[in-house]
Motif scaffolding. Sequence first.
Motif, PDB file in Angstrom:
ATOM      1  N   SER A   1      28.257 -10.220  61.504  1.00 44.62           N
ATOM      2  CA  SER A   1      29.876 -10.031  61.695  1.00 44.62           C
ATOM      3  C   SER A   1      30.545 -11.136  60.842  1.00 44.62           C
ATOM      4  O   SER A   1      31.602 -10.807  60.716  1.00 44.62           O
ATOM      5  CB  SER A   1      30.245  -9.850  63.242  1.00 44.62           C
TER       6      SER A   1
ATOM      7  N   ILE B   1      31.252  -9.397  57.167  1.00 42.99           N
ATOM      8  CA  ILE B   1      31.859  -8.060  57.062  1.00 42.99           C
ATOM      9  C   ILE B   1      32.964  -7.751  58.105  1.00 42.99           C
ATOM     10  O   ILE B   1      33.265  -8.716  59.076  1.00 42.99           O
ATOM     11  CB  ILE B   1      30.834  -6.735  57.400  1.00 42.99           C
ATOM     12  N   ASP B   2      33.878  -7.046  57.876  1.00 43.26           N
ATOM     13  CA  ASP B   2      35.089  -6.849  58.845  1.00 43.26           C
ATOM     14  C   ASP B   2      34.897  -5.570  59.781  1.00 43.26           C
ATOM     15  O   ASP B   2      33.896  -5.121  59.682  1.00 43.26           O
ATOM     16  CB  ASP B   2      36.349  -6.858  57.873  1.00 43.26           C
ATOM     17  N   ALA B   3      35.801  -5.360  60.526  1.00 50.25           N
ATOM     18  CA  ALA B   3      35.919  -4.181  61.453  1.00 50.25           C
ATOM     19  C   ALA B   3      35.513  -2.917  61.030  1.00 50.25           C
ATOM     20  O   ALA B   3      35.182  -1.973  61.580  1.00 50.25           O
ATOM     21  CB  ALA B   3      37.214  -4.147  62.306  1.00 50.25           C
ATOM     22  N   ASN B   4      36.034  -2.668  59.409  1.00 49.26           N
ATOM     23  CA  ASN B   4      35.625  -1.472  58.660  1.00 49.26           C
ATOM     24  C   ASN B   4      34.514  -1.643  58.021  1.00 49.26           C
ATOM     25  O   ASN B   4      34.086  -0.790  57.101  1.00 49.26           O
ATOM     26  CB  ASN B   4      36.704  -1.184  57.918  1.00 49.26           C
ATOM     27  N   ALA B   5      33.355  -2.457  58.529  1.00 46.72           N
ATOM     28  CA  ALA B   5      32.120  -2.723  57.699  1.00 46.72           C
ATOM     29  C   ALA B   5      32.195  -3.038  56.164  1.00 46.72           C
ATOM     30  O   ALA B   5      31.420  -2.597  55.404  1.00 46.72           O
ATOM     31  CB  ALA B   5      31.232  -1.658  58.080  1.00 46.72           C
ATOM     32  N   LEU B   6      33.413  -3.571  55.739  1.00 45.55           N
ATOM     33  CA  LEU B   6      33.699  -3.955  54.467  1.00 45.55           C
ATOM     34  C   LEU B   6      33.285  -5.522  54.228  1.00 45.55           C
ATOM     35  O   LEU B   6      33.691  -6.088  55.041  1.00 45.55           O
ATOM     36  CB  LEU B   6      34.631  -3.640  53.852  1.00 45.55           C
TER      37      LEU B   6
END
Length: 233
Positions: free
Chosen positions: A197, A200-205
């Motif tokens: 985590s 990556i961000d909340a959008n898995a980017l």
Amino acid sequence: MKIFEKDDQELLSEEKGFFSKKLQRRNFLQYAGASAAGIALVAAGCKKDDDFSRGLDLGSGDIGILNYAYALEQLEAAFYTQVALTPYTGISSTESGYLTSIRDHEVAHREFFKAALGNSAIPGLQVDFSSINFTDRTSVLGAAKAFEDLGVSAYNGAGYLIKSADYLTLAGKIVSVEARHAALIRDLISNGTFVGSDIIDANALEITRTPIEVLSIAKKYVVTEINASNLPS
């Protein structure tokens, strides 16, 4: 022992061919006069501030971005070269194979940029690895994780600044290899943790960093003052 086998070797060969054909077709041979002098990567200690408006000028436009990437590849290549020269205590043959293969990739990336930039390439950087204990597995893998995560965020953060489609394609090929390195190092530290985590961000980017953000982090290991003031933004 080579752990990154056929697919990765083919990718490196493709990148060599990419440089040769694309640079000729786009008349970039004006940048192909690569210096015969080797890159000097010297360990030394030095404290610096966050002013990137002085020192070694990376340049502007695509040349500046390529020099920026070249600087980072110099740093990574120097680190993994030292790891291979002075393996940490208790290193296994498997881990040695992994790290040696990564070294080979980073050296290849460094040389790609050096050839592409030719007379426009910045000189070899002086580096400072005094904060890394190369005899200790935790210290080495922790540093490797930091370098790989930083490199991926750097390529992702600078991609949109590249104007040449050829150079952008090349950067995409290199960052995909860097991401494989990053995943492997994380897995060596703790099996099954190839992504976290923190990257990556909340959008898995994947997270990105600007050149100044990256250089501010990397300066802990770089003695040479770098001027990034002319980079595109």
